[in-house]
Design a protein around this motif. Structure first.
Motif, PDB file in Angstrom:
ATOM      1  N   LYS A   7       0.605  -0.324  -0.130  1.00  0.00           N
ATOM      2  CA  LYS A   7       0.085  -0.238   0.153  1.00  0.00           C
ATOM      3  C   LYS A   7       0.664   1.050   0.191  1.00  0.00           C
ATOM      4  O   LYS A   7       1.869   1.464   0.699  1.00  0.00           O
ATOM      5  CB  LYS A   7      -0.609   0.082   1.558  1.00  0.00           C
ATOM      6  CG  LYS A   7      -2.141  -0.605   1.435  1.00  0.00           C
ATOM      7  CD  LYS A   7      -3.119  -0.977   2.076  1.00  0.00           C
ATOM      8  CE  LYS A   7      -3.884  -1.977   2.563  1.00  0.00           C
ATOM      9  NZ  LYS A   7      -4.968  -1.705   3.204  1.00  0.00           N
ATOM     10  N   LYS A   8       0.336   2.228  -0.777  1.00  0.00           N
ATOM     11  CA  LYS A   8       1.205   3.568  -0.783  1.00  0.00           C
ATOM     12  C   LYS A   8       0.671   4.650   0.423  1.00  0.00           C
ATOM     13  O   LYS A   8      -0.159   5.371  -0.426  1.00  0.00           O
ATOM     14  CB  LYS A   8       1.002   4.312  -2.120  1.00  0.00           C
ATOM     15  CG  LYS A   8       1.925   3.359  -3.233  1.00  0.00           C
ATOM     16  CD  LYS A   8       1.491   4.289  -4.528  1.00  0.00           C
ATOM     17  CE  LYS A   8       2.519   3.314  -6.444  1.00  0.00           C
ATOM     18  NZ  LYS A   8       3.807   3.155  -5.389  1.00  0.00           N
ATOM     19  N   GLU A   9       1.268   4.531   2.029  1.00  0.00           N
ATOM     20  CA  GLU A   9       0.682   4.821   2.392  1.00  0.00           C
ATOM     21  C   GLU A   9       1.564   5.907   3.030  1.00  0.00           C
ATOM     22  O   GLU A   9       0.996   6.311   4.362  1.00  0.00           O
ATOM     23  CB  GLU A   9      -0.577   3.920   3.446  1.00  0.00           C
ATOM     24  CG  GLU A   9       0.333   3.460   4.000  1.00  0.00           C
ATOM     25  CD  GLU A   9      -0.735   1.871   4.566  1.00  0.00           C
ATOM     26  OE1 GLU A   9      -1.676   2.025   4.162  1.00  0.00           O
ATOM     27  OE2 GLU A   9      -0.212   1.413   5.531  1.00  0.00           O
ATOM     28  N   ILE A  10       2.966   5.871   2.687  1.00  0.00           N
ATOM     29  CA  ILE A  10       4.051   6.782   3.165  1.00  0.00           C
ATOM     30  C   ILE A  10       4.066   7.719   3.197  1.00  0.00           C
ATOM     31  O   ILE A  10       4.432   7.806   1.567  1.00  0.00           O
ATOM     32  CB  ILE A  10       5.291   6.089   3.144  1.00  0.00           C
ATOM     33  CG1 ILE A  10       5.044   4.809   4.508  1.00  0.00           C
ATOM     34  CG2 ILE A  10       6.311   6.462   4.446  1.00  0.00           C
ATOM     35  CD1 ILE A  10       6.234   3.648   4.856  1.00  0.00           C
ATOM     36  N   GLY A  11       4.206   9.324   3.734  1.00  0.00           N
ATOM     37  CA  GLY A  11       3.924  10.415   3.321  1.00  0.00           C
ATOM     38  C   GLY A  11       5.303  11.179   3.060  1.00  0.00           C
ATOM     39  O   GLY A  11       6.460  10.375   3.544  1.00  0.00           O
ATOM     40  N   LYS A 147       2.246   2.427   8.003  1.00  0.00           N
ATOM     41  CA  LYS A 147       0.937   3.176   8.291  1.00  0.00           C
ATOM     42  C   LYS A 147       1.743   3.354  10.025  1.00  0.00           C
ATOM     43  O   LYS A 147       2.084   4.163  10.997  1.00  0.00           O
ATOM     44  CB  LYS A 147       0.002   3.330   8.341  1.00  0.00           C
ATOM     45  CG  LYS A 147      -1.174   4.841   8.422  1.00  0.00           C
ATOM     46  CD  LYS A 147      -1.955   5.694   7.959  1.00  0.00           C
ATOM     47  CE  LYS A 147      -2.016   6.381   8.834  1.00  0.00           C
ATOM     48  NZ  LYS A 147      -4.053   6.085   8.146  1.00  0.00           N
ATOM     49  N   GLU A 219       6.001   1.934  -1.520  1.00  0.00           N
ATOM     50  CA  GLU A 219       4.656   2.365   0.042  1.00  0.00           C
ATOM     51  C   GLU A 219       4.593   4.601  -0.105  1.00  0.00           C
ATOM     52  O   GLU A 219       3.576   4.714   0.617  1.00  0.00           O
ATOM     53  CB  GLU A 219       5.630   1.866   0.452  1.00  0.00           C
ATOM     54  CG  GLU A 219       5.360   0.234   0.969  1.00  0.00           C
ATOM     55  CD  GLU A 219       5.735  -0.453   1.960  1.00  0.00           C
ATOM     56  OE1 GLU A 219       5.336  -0.423   3.298  1.00  0.00           O
ATOM     57  OE2 GLU A 219       7.413  -0.625   1.889  1.00  0.00           O
ATOM     58  N   LYS A 221       3.074   8.066  -1.060  1.00  0.00           N
ATOM     59  CA  LYS A 221       2.672   7.958  -1.516  1.00  0.00           C
ATOM     60  C   LYS A 221       3.135   8.968  -3.246  1.00  0.00           C
ATOM     61  O   LYS A 221       1.978   9.104  -4.212  1.00  0.00           O
ATOM     62  CB  LYS A 221       1.838   8.760  -0.761  1.00  0.00           C
ATOM     63  CG  LYS A 221       1.133   8.507  -0.066  1.00  0.00           C
ATOM     64  CD  LYS A 221      -0.196   9.650   1.337  1.00  0.00           C
ATOM     65  CE  LYS A 221      -0.083   8.905   2.327  1.00  0.00           C
ATOM     66  NZ  LYS A 221      -0.942  10.466   3.386  1.00  0.00           N
ATOM     67  N   THR A 326      -3.395  -5.628   5.970  1.00  0.00           N
ATOM     68  CA  THR A 326      -2.541  -4.151   6.237  1.00  0.00           C
ATOM     69  C   THR A 326      -1.173  -4.193   4.816  1.00  0.00           C
ATOM     70  O   THR A 326      -0.842  -3.029   4.996  1.00  0.00           O
ATOM     71  CB  THR A 326      -1.798  -4.347   7.146  1.00  0.00           C
ATOM     72  OG1 THR A 326      -0.840  -5.270   7.395  1.00  0.00           O
ATOM     73  CG2 THR A 326      -2.447  -4.137   8.654  1.00  0.00           C
TER      74      THR A 326
END
Length: 439
Positions: A7-11, A147, A219, A221, A326
Motif C-alpha cells: 500500500k502507498k500510504e507513507i508521506g 502506516k 509504499e 504516496k 495491511t
C-alpha cells in the motif's frame, strides 16, 4: 490492488522521519569518544564531523537521482539491478538479509537493553530478555502495517530530538568553554592525516543508514518527489544537529574529557542539569535507539520480500506473502527477526557488523557511480530530480566512499577479506535459484 501489492500510504513527513531516525541513533551520543580519542584536539574532531557530513550529503544528493528515477521497493537492490545486472542486486540483498539488517537490529536491541537495565537498576540477566522483547514488539508493530511503523518512526524521531536540543541550547548558554574550546585544530602527538582518517571513519558510522529509506519507495504516496526531498532534507537536518551538539559538548567539556569517557552525552548533561540530567539523557538515548531500531525493522523486512517476489531466495513463496488487511511482508519480518534474535543470543553481532562495513561501502560507491552509468546507458530515463553540479557532487561522493574502502583494506585486511567471503557465499545461491527458475 493485488494481494502481493504494498500500500502507498507513507508521506513525506514519515519518509523524512525514516531518514533522520535511521541515522540519528546511538552515534550522536557515543561517537564523540572515538572521534576525540583519534584527533586529540577539538578542532580536528569538528572538521571530521563536517567532512563526514559533506560526504554523506554528496552521497545523498547523488543517490537521490537514481532513487527518483527508479522509485521501487527494494531501494539500492533495484538500483544496482537496473544498472549492473541482477546478480549485483541479489548480492546486496543477500548481505542485507542475512547479516547487515539483523546485525544492526541485534546491536540496537542490546544497546537499548543496556541503557534500560542501567536506568531501572536491573540485573545483567535481564539484558538479553529486554533486547529480545524490544525486537519482537517492534516487529509485531510493523506487521500491523507500514502506516503504523511510519507513525512510530515519526513520534520517536521527534522524541529523540528533545535531549539533543536541550544539550545544544543549554550547552551554548551555560557552557564555560566558549568558542576557544574549538582550538587547537590539532596536536603534535596526533598526525593530522592519520588522525583525521580515523575520526572520519567514526563519523561515517554515525551518518550511516539514510540510504535504506529507498527500501520503502514502493509504499510512498509520491515517491518521485518525496524520496529525494526526504533524503536531502533529512541529511541536512542530521548534519546540522551533529555539528551543533558537538559544539555544545565542547563548550561544556574539553576534547580530552570527551575522549576519556564512554558516556559523553550523559557527562555533559550531568554538568548542565545536575544528577537528574544523566537520567534524562539516558531516557533520551532509549528513545533515540528505539526509533532507530524501528527504522531498521521497517526498512529491513522489505529486503527479503523484494528478493522473494522474484523467486531469488529459498522459501520465496512464503517470504513474499503479505498480510491480507495491511499488505505487510510479515514473513520477511519474521525471518529478519529470527536471525536478529539468534545474533543477540550469540553476542557476535558487533563482529558481524564490522565485517560488513567494507562490503556495504562497495555497494554504496557502485550506487554513486550508477548515476553516471545510467545517464549514458539510459539517457531517456525520466529523471524527476537531477543531482546538482554534476559531475562534481557524484565525484565527491565516490572519492569519499573509495577512501573508506581503501582505508579498511589497509587497516583491517582480515575483516575486509572475511566480508568478501560472506558476500561470495551468496553467488552459488543466486545461480542455483536462477537455474531452478529457468527450468
Amino acid at each position: 490492488m493485488g494481494k502481493n501489492t504494498l500500500k502507498k500510504e507513507i508521506g513525506l513527513l514519515a519518509a523524512s522521519a525514516v531518514v533522520i531516525g535511521m541515522v540519528i541513533g546511538s552515534g550522536v551520543f557515543f561517537k564523540p569518544t572515538a572521534i576525540y580519542t583519534a584527533t586529540g584536539a577539538p578542532g580536528l574532531g569538528m572538521i571530521a564531523w563536517i567532512i563526514g557530513g559533506l560526504i554523506t550529503i554528496a552521497g545523498g544528493l547523488t543517490a537521490a537521482e537514481v532513487a527518483a528515477a527508479i522509485p521501487k521497493t527494494g531501494g539500492m537492490i533495484v538500483w544496482l539491478e537496473e544498472t549492473y545486472g541482477e546478480v549485483w542486486g541479489f548480492l546486496l540483498g543477500w548481505v542485507e538479509t542475512v547479516i547487515s539488517f539483523p546485525a544492526n537490529i541485534a546491536a540496537l536491541g542490546i544497546i537499548f537493553a543496556t541503557q534500560a537495565v542501567s536506568l531501572l537498576g536491573l540485573g545483567d540477566e535481564m539484558l538479553i530478555i529486554i533486547a529480545i522483547i524490544s525486537i519482537i514488539f517492534l516487529i509485531v508493530m510493523n506487521c500491523l502495517g507500514a502506516k503504523v511503523g511510519g507513525n512510530i518512526q515519526t513520534v520517536f524521531t521527534i522524541g529523540k530530538m528533545v535531549p539533543i536540543l536541550a544539550i545544544i541550547v543549554f550547552g551554548f548558554i551555560n557552557g564555560n568553554g566558549g568558542v576557544v574550546r574549538l582550538f587547537p585544530v590539532s596536536v603534535a602527538t596526533h598526525p593530522i592525516a592519520t588522525s583525521l582518517g580515523s575520526a572520519l571513519l567514526a563519523t561515517m558510522f554515525a551518518y550511516d543508514g539514510w540510504i535504506h529509506v529507498g527500501n520503502i519507495a514502493g509504499e510512498l504516496k509520491n515517491p518521485k518527489k518525496d524520496l529525494p526531498k526526504a533524503i536531502i532534507g533529512g541529511l541536512l537536518f542530521v548534519m546540522a544537529a551533529y555539528i551543533l551538539i558537538n559544539m555544545a559538548y565542547l563548550f561544556v567539556l574539553p576534547a580530552s574529557a570527551l575522549a576519556a569517557t564512554k558516556t559523553p552525552a550523559t557527562d555533559v548533561a550531568t554538568l548542565l542539569f545536575g544528577a537528574a540530567g544523566g537520567k534524562v539523557i539516558t531516557v533520551g538515548i532509549l528513545v533515540s535507539i528505539f526509533g532507530t531500531l524501528n527504522g531498521n525493522i521497517l526498512t529491513g523486512m522489505r529486503v527479503p520480500y523484494a528478493l522473494a517476489l522474484e523467486n531469488k531466495l529459498p522459501g520465496s513463496k512464503w517470504l513474499s506473502k503479505l498480510t491480507p488487511k495491511t499488505s505487510t511482508p510479515i514473513n520477511s519480518g519474521i525471518l529478519i527477526g529470527v536471525i536478529a534474535i539468534v545474533m543477540t543470543l550469540s553476542g557476535n553481532f558487533n563482529q558481524l557488523t564490522d565485517l560488513l562495513v567494507f562490503v556495504l561501502w562497495i555497494f554504496y560507491v557502485m550506487t554513486f557511480i550508477a548515476v553516471m552509468v545510467l545517464r549514458k546507458k539510459k539517457p531517456d530515463l525520466i529523471r524527476p530530480y537531477k543531482v546538482p553540479l554534476y559531475p562534481v557532487i557524484p565525484i565527491i561522493a565516490i572519492v569519499g566512499g573509495l577512501y573508506i574502502i581503501i582505508n579498511t583494506m589497509f587497516t583491517q585486511p582480515l575483516n575486509a577479506g572475511l566480508g568478501l567471503v560472506v558476500t561470495a557465499i551468496g553467488l552459488p545461491i543466486y545461480y542455483m535459484r536462477k537455474n531452478k527458475t529457468a527450468k
